[in-house]
Motif scaffolding. Structure first.
Motif, short mmCIF file in Angstrom:
data_model
loop_
_atom_site.label_atom_id
_atom_site.label_comp_id
_atom_site.label_asym_id
_atom_site.label_seq_id
_atom_site.Cartn_x
_atom_site.Cartn_y
_atom_site.Cartn_z
N GLU A 4 0.82 -1.21 0.00
CA GLU A 4 0.00 0.00 0.00
C GLU A 4 0.87 1.27 0.00
O GLU A 4 0.59 2.24 -0.72
CB GLU A 4 -0.93 0.01 1.22
CG GLU A 4 -2.05 -1.01 1.12
CD GLU A 4 -3.01 -0.89 2.30
OE1 GLU A 4 -2.71 -0.07 3.21
OE2 GLU A 4 -4.04 -1.56 2.29
N ALA A 5 1.94 1.24 0.77
CA ALA A 5 2.84 2.40 0.80
C ALA A 5 3.51 2.61 -0.55
O ALA A 5 3.68 3.75 -1.03
CB ALA A 5 3.91 2.22 1.89
N PHE A 65 2.37 1.77 -3.63
CA PHE A 65 1.43 2.30 -4.62
C PHE A 65 0.93 3.70 -4.26
O PHE A 65 0.68 4.52 -5.14
CB PHE A 65 0.25 1.34 -4.81
CG PHE A 65 0.65 0.06 -5.51
CD1 PHE A 65 1.00 0.08 -6.85
CD2 PHE A 65 0.69 -1.15 -4.84
CE1 PHE A 65 1.36 -1.09 -7.51
CE2 PHE A 65 1.06 -2.31 -5.49
CZ PHE A 65 1.40 -2.29 -6.82
N ASN A 66 0.76 3.97 -2.95
CA ASN A 66 0.27 5.30 -2.55
C ASN A 66 1.33 6.39 -2.73
O ASN A 66 0.99 7.55 -2.97
CB ASN A 66 -0.19 5.27 -1.09
CG ASN A 66 -1.45 4.43 -0.92
OD1 ASN A 66 -2.24 4.26 -1.86
ND2 ASN A 66 -1.64 3.87 0.28
N ASP A 67 2.62 6.02 -2.59
CA ASP A 67 3.68 7.02 -2.75
C ASP A 67 3.92 7.39 -4.21
O ASP A 67 4.59 8.38 -4.50
CB ASP A 67 5.00 6.49 -2.14
CG ASP A 67 4.92 6.38 -0.63
OD1 ASP A 67 4.01 7.01 -0.06
OD2 ASP A 67 5.77 5.68 -0.04
N ARG A 68 3.38 6.63 -5.15
CA ARG A 68 3.61 6.87 -6.58
C ARG A 68 2.28 6.96 -7.32
O ARG A 68 2.00 6.13 -8.19
CB ARG A 68 4.47 5.76 -7.18
CG ARG A 68 5.89 5.70 -6.62
CD ARG A 68 6.58 4.41 -7.02
NE ARG A 68 7.96 4.38 -6.60
CZ ARG A 68 8.35 4.09 -5.37
NH1 ARG A 68 7.45 3.83 -4.43
NH2 ARG A 68 9.63 4.07 -5.04
N PRO A 69 1.44 7.87 -7.00
CA PRO A 69 0.16 7.96 -7.70
C PRO A 69 0.36 8.29 -9.18
O PRO A 69 0.99 9.28 -9.52
CB PRO A 69 -0.57 9.10 -6.97
CG PRO A 69 0.51 9.91 -6.36
CD PRO A 69 1.60 8.96 -6.01
N ASP A 90 6.81 0.34 -12.31
CA ASP A 90 7.23 1.55 -11.59
C ASP A 90 7.65 2.60 -12.63
O ASP A 90 8.56 2.37 -13.42
CB ASP A 90 8.38 1.23 -10.65
CG ASP A 90 8.79 2.43 -9.80
OD1 ASP A 90 8.10 3.47 -9.87
OD2 ASP A 90 9.78 2.32 -9.07
#
Length: 456
Positions: free
Chosen positions: A74-75, A77-81, A144
């Motif tokens: 989750e961290a 995917f959330n850090d790279r919107p 990524d």
């Protein structure tokens, strides 16, 4: 020489800067590459976590599997919107969850497979690997869009090359300025040598040069001294020889003149006529030799280097012209030449005896080479803040192609009639140089004859 030295210094100083800029760019690339390798390892570590996040199928078999992500996922995917995505496909390549564009061909080996792909204007770093999950074998794909290698490729111009280029340009300007300032003593020395007259062999100022240049200045001064000593020795020899010859030549000429007069007054029989002709030839040769000795002495005394230390005085040119006319009036009258004056009351700063020698040589040449019944005019006048001194005749003149050479010592135009040694104009030119001028040879007023001018 200075241009080559300046170029070599600039190249030698700027090449290390360029090399350092390239090394800096290479280290930046290596740093980005190392970060990218760490990113690949991180992506590979996320693959089994994403596979373990599948906890089973939905209430119906047609429902997609249930995905319960771990906090690490989750961290990520959330850090790279907008710059991170995933896809889960079954063994047949059917999309189960995630992005459809990531449902690509499944890897054939169990190892993780990495590749880069362009999508929606973003270069993605993608990892794919087969994983066993609660719903069977699944192909896990994670993408990524923040690959450090791609960021480095996009920012290399703005963040690496451009600053380095600006640094090199600034360094080139600074180094060029420093090199110019450092070479200024050499440039000053070059200018000082170029501004010198070929006859100025005085020593250069050694104290005004930097320590590294002083050996060169000392060597130049030593060379100037040797050349000056040799030239001075030659001048002394010519002056001493001419001076020593004047007395015996004067005595010889007086004896020959008396002999010629006695021979002319004797009876005109055949033998005496022959002897009289021989005496007259001897008299002419004696006169030429005496004139040569006097001219050599005048040439030695008129040398520009020997006159630099002597102060100039105010000279009345009108009075000087009148004196020269009186001294050459008998020779001109003997040939029926109209020797006249066209003068104004003007004065100049100079050496009177040298200017007298100059004008005397010019008038002597004009009278000597002007045919009988000709005209010779001596002029002096003010001209635009300067003073004009000239002698004009209507004789045969000098061809334009020969006017530069007749100023050389001992040079005479071929076919010239009359006696002469080729030193009169050379002496006048040397005296003109002493007075910071030069002889100007032109055609006479009617297009023939010769006009010799000196502007003082």
């Amino acid at each position: 020489m200075l241009s080559g030295l300046r170029r070599r210094l600039l190249v030698m100083l700027l090449l290390p800067l360029v090399a350092l800029a390239l090394v800096n760019a290479w280290f930046d690339y290596r740093s980005a590459d190392n970060v990218a390798l760490q990113q690949d390892k991180r992506l590979a570590a996320l693959v089994p976590l994403l596979a373990d996040s599948l906890i089973g199928e939905g209430l119906r078999r047609t429902d997609p599997p249930v995905l319960l992500m771990a906090p690490v996922l989750e961290a990520f995917f959330n850090d790279r919107p907008g710059f991170a995505g995933f896809a889960l496909t079954d063994a047949d390549g059917k999309l189960m969850l995630g992005e459809a564009w990531l449902a690509d061909i499944a890897p054939t080996t169990p190892e993780a497979v990495f590749h880069s792909e362009e999508h929606a204007g973003v270069t993605w770093r993608i990892v794919q690997q087969r994983q066993q999950t609660v719903v069977g074998e699944v192909v896990v794909t994670i993408a990524d869009g923040s690959d450090p290698r791609q960021q480095w490729a996009r920012s290399i111009v703005l963040k690496v090359l451009l600053p380095n280029l600006v640094l090199i340009a600034a360094a080139a300007f600074a180094v060029g300025w420093a090199v110019e300032r450092a070479l200024k003593p050499l440039l000053d020395l070059k200018d000082a040598v170029e501004r010198r007259s070929p006859r100025d062999l005085s020593a250069l100022d050694e104290t005004g040069s930097p320590e590294e240049v002083r050996p060169l200045v000392r060597s130049l001064n030593r060379l100037f001294g040797l050349v000056n000593a040799q030239a001075e020795s030659q001048r002394r020899f010519v002056a001493d020889a001419a001076h020593q010859l004047r007395t015996p030549l004067a005595g010889l000429q007086s004896q020959v003149e008396a002999w010629a007069q006695a021979a002319s007054s004797a009876s005109a029989d055949g033998m005496l006529s022959l002897r009289t002709e021989q005496v007259h030839k001897l008299r002419g040769a004696t006169r030429r030799t005496t004139q040569l000795a006097n001219q050599l002495l005048a040439l030695s005394r008129a040398d520009a280097r020997t006159m630099q230390a002597q102060p100039m005085q105010r000279v009345d040119l009108k009075s000087l012209c009148e004196t020269i006319l009186e001294s050459h009036l008998d020779a001109a009258s003997a040939k029926g030449i109209d020797l006249g004056l066209d003068t104004q009351a003007v004065t100049v700063m100079g050496h009177e005896w040298l200017l007298r020698e100059l004008l005397s040589n010019l008038v002597d040449n004009a009278v000597k080479y002007t045919p009988e019944g000709g005209t010779v005019t001596i002029r002096c006048a003010a001209l635009d803040g300067r003073v004009l001194l000239e002698v004009e005749d209507d004789g045969p003149g000098v061809p334009e192609a020969e006017r530069g050479r007749v100023l050389e010592r001992f040079y005479r135009v071929q076919g010239t009639k009359g006696e002469g040694n080729g030193l009169g104009l050379a002496i006048a030119q040397e005296i003109a140089r002493v007075h910071h001028s030069q002889l100007e040879l032109q055609a006479g007023a009617a297009g023939h004859g010769l006009r010799v001018r000196v502007v003082l």
